[in-house]
Design an enzyme around this catalytic site. Structure first.
Site, PDB file in Angstrom:
ATOM      1  N   GLY A 137       3.828  -4.179 -15.733  1.00  0.00           N
ATOM      2  CA  GLY A 137       3.318  -3.309 -14.684  1.00  0.00           C
ATOM      3  C   GLY A 137       2.582  -4.098 -13.626  1.00  0.00           C
ATOM      4  O   GLY A 137       2.296  -5.285 -13.793  1.00  0.00           O
ATOM      5  N   HIS A 138       2.278  -3.411 -12.526  1.00  0.00           N
ATOM      6  CA  HIS A 138       1.475  -3.991 -11.456  1.00  0.00           C
ATOM      7  C   HIS A 138       0.484  -2.945 -10.982  1.00  0.00           C
ATOM      8  O   HIS A 138       0.497  -1.783 -11.419  1.00  0.00           O
ATOM      9  CB  HIS A 138       2.361  -4.477 -10.311  1.00  0.00           C
ATOM     10  CG  HIS A 138       3.059  -5.773 -10.593  1.00  0.00           C
ATOM     11  ND1 HIS A 138       2.377  -6.951 -10.780  1.00  0.00           N
ATOM     12  CD2 HIS A 138       4.381  -6.067 -10.738  1.00  0.00           C
ATOM     13  CE1 HIS A 138       3.237  -7.929 -11.027  1.00  0.00           C
ATOM     14  NE2 HIS A 138       4.460  -7.421 -11.002  1.00  0.00           N
ATOM     15  N   ASP A 168      -5.931  -4.557  -8.905  1.00  0.00           N
ATOM     16  CA  ASP A 168      -6.102  -6.001  -9.073  1.00  0.00           C
ATOM     17  C   ASP A 168      -7.542  -6.455  -8.855  1.00  0.00           C
ATOM     18  O   ASP A 168      -8.084  -7.231  -9.648  1.00  0.00           O
ATOM     19  CB  ASP A 168      -5.193  -6.759  -8.101  1.00  0.00           C
ATOM     20  CG  ASP A 168      -3.750  -6.823  -8.580  1.00  0.00           C
ATOM     21  OD1 ASP A 168      -3.520  -6.610  -9.776  1.00  0.00           O
ATOM     22  OD2 ASP A 168      -2.862  -7.086  -7.755  1.00  0.00           O
TER      23      ASP A 168
END
Length: 388
Positions: A137-138, A168
């Site tokens: 995933g991101h 992030d």
């Protein structure tokens, strides 16, 4: 000695992407000595987040401020080298999928055997356990799963993607840094080292706590663009100007909304309708029509000095040149690239960018002696293929 409140702290960063490098940058900016361990295949390469257009030098800002060594963690002597470095470090950061570091021989138990007071930081998307822990995933995937992505964007439109700021960096890197500092505090007060499990999904959820609460209390209306802080309110949204620019309006308090109406030459009686949701479409239309009568620059001049919480929407070049940023030195030149200055700011021990991003493996020969290896040991490790 490095400058900053974390001067004297030593950190090993196993190179990764997303939250790990951002956290390493933050710790370095605040004075820690961070040594990045890159893979041999990456030697001589640099990541880029600015590109090479217009003759600008590429720079991956998140890699700034630390040296890089190239170590083969599939080589037993490479693993032993990292564990030797762990013996004299305070923090280790890694961002592999759960179980990878253990299989390589540099997992928490391997490191605690060498340094019981180590703080071992792990940054992942889903966390170290749970049914999705091994799923790729991101940032966008974690934001989508949090439920918060569904709340962002214009009414009737698709969900809006807020770059990769929330997963992030805020939900991942910043939460990891906070966890590391908290664990260090506990260890410095007599506790043993421990693992910090920084899941981006957990971090995003924590950032959005107030909205989960409002939703369950029935205060958050379903549908994008229908609430106070998602662009649904006519006093908290963006408006287009005659030249295609945009103005950001955040006139939540009554006095600011009244000031907004005054600058726009709209009837002051409209202030009484601010919190009447039935009137929001009409108010929005009136304000939008007014903003479209002048250019962004003209509106910027009109709002200058007025307490209306209304500002132009700057592009990135304008933000870099803005007078407020210049006055506070919010962006600093590093190797020819303007970059955000270290934050937050400290009155007595200010942080500083410790240097530009460097190619992977650029400092293997110089950093390892500084960390206690002899020239002979470095040469032997290179001959064995454990380092490059």
């Amino acid at each position: 000695m490095n400058a900053g409140p974390l001067a004297g702290l030593k950190v090993i960063e196993l190179a990764g992407i997303g939250p790990g490098p951002w956290c390493g940058m933050l710790l370095s900016d605040l004075g820690a000595e961070v040594l990045r361990v890159d893979r041999p295949a990456a030697v001589g390469t640099m990541r880029t987040d600015l590109g090479a257009a217009n003759g600008r030098q590429p720079a991956f800002v998140n890699d700034r401020g630390r040296r890089s060594i190239a170590v083969d963690l599939k080589h037993p002597e490479g693993v032993d080298l990292v564990l030797r470095l762990v013996e004299q470090t305070d923090v280790l950061i890694e961002g592999n999928r759960p179980g990878v570091a253990e299989r390589l021989g540099v997992g928490p138990e391997d490191c605690f055997a060498r340094n019981p007071s180590l703080v071992y930081g792990r940054a992942t998307g889903w966390g170290q356990d749970g049914p999705l822990s091994q799923t790729a995933g991101h940032d966008l995937n974690y934001l989508a799963t949090s439920g918060l992505l569904a709340t962002m964007g214009p009414a009737g439109g698709a969900p809006a993607i807020p770059l990769n700021l929330l997963g992030d960096y805020a939900g991942g890197g910043l939460m990891l840094a906070m966890g590391l500092v908290a664990a260090l505090w506990e260890a410095r007060n007599g506790g043993p080292g421990q693992v910090v499990d920084a899941s981006m999904l957990d971090g995003i959820a924590l950032l959005g706590g107030v909205f989960y609460g409002q939703h369950q209390a029935g205060m958050l209306r379903p549908g994008r663009g229908s609430n106070t802080l998602d662009g649904g309110a006519p006093f908290y949204t963006v408006y287009e100007t005659s030249d295609g620019g945009w103005m950001a309006v955040a006139a939540i308090e009554a006095k600011f909304f009244a000031e907004l109406l005054d600058v726009l030459d709209l009837a002051p009686e409209l202030a009484a309708l601010q919190w009447n949701r039935a009137e929001w479409p009409s108010l929005h239309a009136k304000i939008a029509d007014t903003f479209r009568t002048h250019s962004r620059a003209a509106w910027e001049a009109r709002f200058d000095g007025r307490e209306a919480c209304t500002t132009p929407v700057l592009d990135l070049d304008e933000a870099l040149r803005h007078e407020h940023a210049a006055a506070r030195a919010s962006f600093v030149p590093v190797d020819g690239v303007l970059q955000p200055a270290p934050a937050p700011r400290f009155s007595r021990t200010p942080g500083a960018v410790q240097g530009p991003a460097v190619p992977a493996g650029a400092d293997t020969d110089t950093a390892l002696p500084d960390w206690g290896l002899s020239d002979r040991e470095v040469a032997a490790l290179r001959a064995s293929g454990a380092i490059v």
